[in-house]
Motif scaffolding. Structure first.
Motif, PDB file in Angstrom:
ATOM      1  N   ASN A  77       0.807  -1.230   0.000  1.00  0.00           N
ATOM      2  CA  ASN A  77       0.000   0.000   0.000  1.00  0.00           C
ATOM      3  C   ASN A  77       0.836   1.274   0.000  1.00  0.00           C
ATOM      4  N   VAL A  78       2.070   1.185  -0.483  1.00  0.00           N
ATOM      5  CA  VAL A  78       2.943   2.356  -0.567  1.00  0.00           C
ATOM      6  C   VAL A  78       3.351   2.578  -2.024  1.00  0.00           C
ATOM      7  N   THR A  79       3.269   3.829  -2.450  1.00  0.00           N
ATOM      8  CA  THR A  79       3.729   4.244  -3.774  1.00  0.00           C
ATOM      9  C   THR A  79       4.819   5.289  -3.618  1.00  0.00           C
ATOM     10  N   LEU A  80       5.918   5.123  -4.323  1.00  0.00           N
ATOM     11  CA  LEU A  80       6.929   6.171  -4.438  1.00  0.00           C
ATOM     12  C   LEU A  80       6.506   7.081  -5.583  1.00  0.00           C
ATOM     13  N   ASP A 115       6.817 -10.052  -1.875  1.00  0.00           N
ATOM     14  CA  ASP A 115       5.607 -10.530  -1.197  1.00  0.00           C
ATOM     15  C   ASP A 115       4.743  -9.372  -0.688  1.00  0.00           C
ATOM     16  N   GLN A 116       4.582  -8.336  -1.506  1.00  0.00           N
ATOM     17  CA  GLN A 116       3.786  -7.172  -1.118  1.00  0.00           C
ATOM     18  C   GLN A 116       2.605  -6.991  -2.067  1.00  0.00           C
ATOM     19  N   GLN A 117       1.668  -6.121  -1.677  1.00  0.00           N
ATOM     20  CA  GLN A 117       0.491  -5.841  -2.487  1.00  0.00           C
ATOM     21  C   GLN A 117       0.275  -4.335  -2.611  1.00  0.00           C
ATOM     22  N   ASN A 118      -0.321  -3.935  -3.740  1.00  0.00           N
ATOM     23  CA  ASN A 118      -0.729  -2.543  -3.955  1.00  0.00           C
ATOM     24  C   ASN A 118       0.449  -1.581  -3.788  1.00  0.00           C
ATOM     25  N   ILE A 119       1.440  -1.750  -4.633  1.00  0.00           N
ATOM     26  CA  ILE A 119       2.635  -0.910  -4.575  1.00  0.00           C
ATOM     27  C   ILE A 119       2.815  -0.202  -5.908  1.00  0.00           C
ATOM     28  N   GLY A 120       3.618   0.867  -5.900  1.00  0.00           N
ATOM     29  CA  GLY A 120       3.810   1.569  -7.155  1.00  0.00           C
ATOM     30  C   GLY A 120       5.007   2.500  -7.149  1.00  0.00           C
ATOM     31  N   ILE A 121       5.410   2.867  -8.356  1.00  0.00           N
ATOM     32  CA  ILE A 121       6.388   3.932  -8.590  1.00  0.00           C
ATOM     33  C   ILE A 121       5.780   4.796  -9.688  1.00  0.00           C
ATOM     34  N   THR A 122       5.489   6.052  -9.379  1.00  0.00           N
ATOM     35  CA  THR A 122       4.762   6.902 -10.318  1.00  0.00           C
ATOM     36  C   THR A 122       5.402   8.293 -10.385  1.00  0.00           C
ATOM     37  N   GLY A 123       4.876   9.103 -11.321  1.00  0.00           N
ATOM     38  CA  GLY A 123       5.307  10.497 -11.438  1.00  0.00           C
ATOM     39  C   GLY A 123       6.136  10.747 -12.668  1.00  0.00           C
ATOM     40  N   GLN A 124       6.609  11.968 -12.811  1.00  0.00           N
ATOM     41  CA  GLN A 124       7.410  12.371 -13.964  1.00  0.00           C
ATOM     42  C   GLN A 124       8.891  12.475 -13.618  1.00  0.00           C
TER      43      GLN A 124
END
Length: 348
Positions: free
Chosen positions: A75-78, A108-117
């Motif tokens: 549940n963490v997004t950078l 072994d994680q869920q709902n993660i991301g790396i987003t942005g410009q």
């Protein structure tokens, strides 16, 4: 469930957890943007805190954020805003190794991301140089074949393993010292509108998709010194399946899109639509099942290939043939082009 419905569900599953996401600025955690201060522990504390408090985005403003290995949690997004650079350390001891060495890990994680410009910059040429120095000093044990460290010893930008609902969007990934990004046995991965610019060292695959189920790669530009998008099957009991590549442009010093070379399990339900591939001295699309694996239900439509060795190349060796080839015992391999099967001598 059809591939279209499956991928639609995957995208919704990824998007929904983000609707309630809270933003946390890096300054809250004492993370510095001067390009000099090593922020590894501060960034990790922030990730852990956000995950333990309901999830959200760790937002990086304009600046250069120096770090070693960090581990994404559920549940963490950078989120890297435009002008933000996540900068890989040049010190080999700042990195962890879990099968691979990486800047960003997730296991072994869920709902993660790396987003942005923003940008993730591995500074691959320089960290590889420092790893070579440590090998020469006897401090790092490595096979050091062809005068370079093994791919697993050099930091990739992201190694995501056995994760579900992964969202990679908008970012630029550049200058890896090894493969750029690896998605290994993951489910529901959406990669959209990213840029890969990685020609800093050897083995610079742009995107590696390993035994995953449900992956979309869309609207992205890849310029790499090895295969642009590489589908692999490392586990004979697994299958790389339900993958869509659409509206992408790829420049590669090897193959544009490649199945294999690792192909121990198989590849199923792969769709490649409206992809432009240029300036690759090998093939625009290579389907290589050379470890006893299988390839089934593959569609390639509206492929534009410019200045490539081949448009589409298929190679298949039966089970055990790769070992025979590597041991110099294989007399021939099979390849198929235009529906016709040919025999050719191994090039050992």
């Amino acid at each position: 469930m059809s591939l279209k419905n499956y991928l639609t569900f995957a995208l919704l599953a990824i998007a929904c957890p983000q609707l309630q996401a809270k933003d946390y600025r890096t300054s809250l955690f004492g993370i510095h943007s001067d390009g000099v201060t090593l922020n590894t522990r501060s960034i990790q504390y922030a990730i852990d805190f956000i995950s333990q408090n309901g999830g959200g985005r760790l937002v990086f403003n304009v600046g250069r954020y120096l770090t070693g290995s960090i581990h994404l949690k559920s549940n963490v997004t950078l989120h890297l805003e435009e002008g933000a650079v996540l900068l890989g350390s040049l010190n080999p001891w700042d990195y962890d190794k879990k099968v691979w060495t990486a800047i960003v890990f997730a296991h072994d994680q869920q709902n993660i991301g790396i987003t942005g410009q923003g940008i993730i910059d591995g500074r691959g040429r320089y960290i590889a140089r420092n790893i070579v120095d440590m090998i020469h000093k006897g401090l790092i044990k490595d096979l050091f074949r062809q005068d370079r460290p093994e791919a697993e010893t050099r930091p990739v930008l992201a190694y995501i393993r056995n994760c579900e609902n992964v969202n990679i969007r908008g970012v630029t990934m550049q200058n890896s010292s090894s493969w750029v990004q690896i998605y290994d046995q993951c489910k529901n991965v959406a990669i959209d509108s990213i840029t890969v610019d990685s020609k800093a060292y050897w083995n610079n695959d742009g995107i590696d998709i390993v035994d995953c189920d449900g992956v979309t790669v869309t609207n992205s530009y890849i310029d790499s010194d090895d295969d642009g998008i590489c589908l692999k099957s490392h586990d004979a009991s697994k299958v790389c399946r339900n993958v869509l590549v659409r509206n992408c442009t790829i420049r590669s010093s090897a193959n544009g899109i490649k199945f294999g070379t690792a192909s121990y399990g198989g590849f199923s339900n792969i769709k490649i639509y409206n992809v432009k591939i240029f300036d690759t001295y090998r093939s625009a699309v290579t389907l290589a099942a050379v470890d006893g694996g299988f390839v089934e239900n593959v569609i390639v439509d509206s492929l534009k290939a410019y200045n490539t060795g081949n448009a589409i190349f298929f190679a298949h060796w039966g089970k055990g043939k790769r070992e025979e080839r590597e041991n110099g015992k294989c007399e021939h391999f099979q390849y198929v082009c235009g529906g016709t099967c040919y025999q050719a001598r191994c090039r050992l």
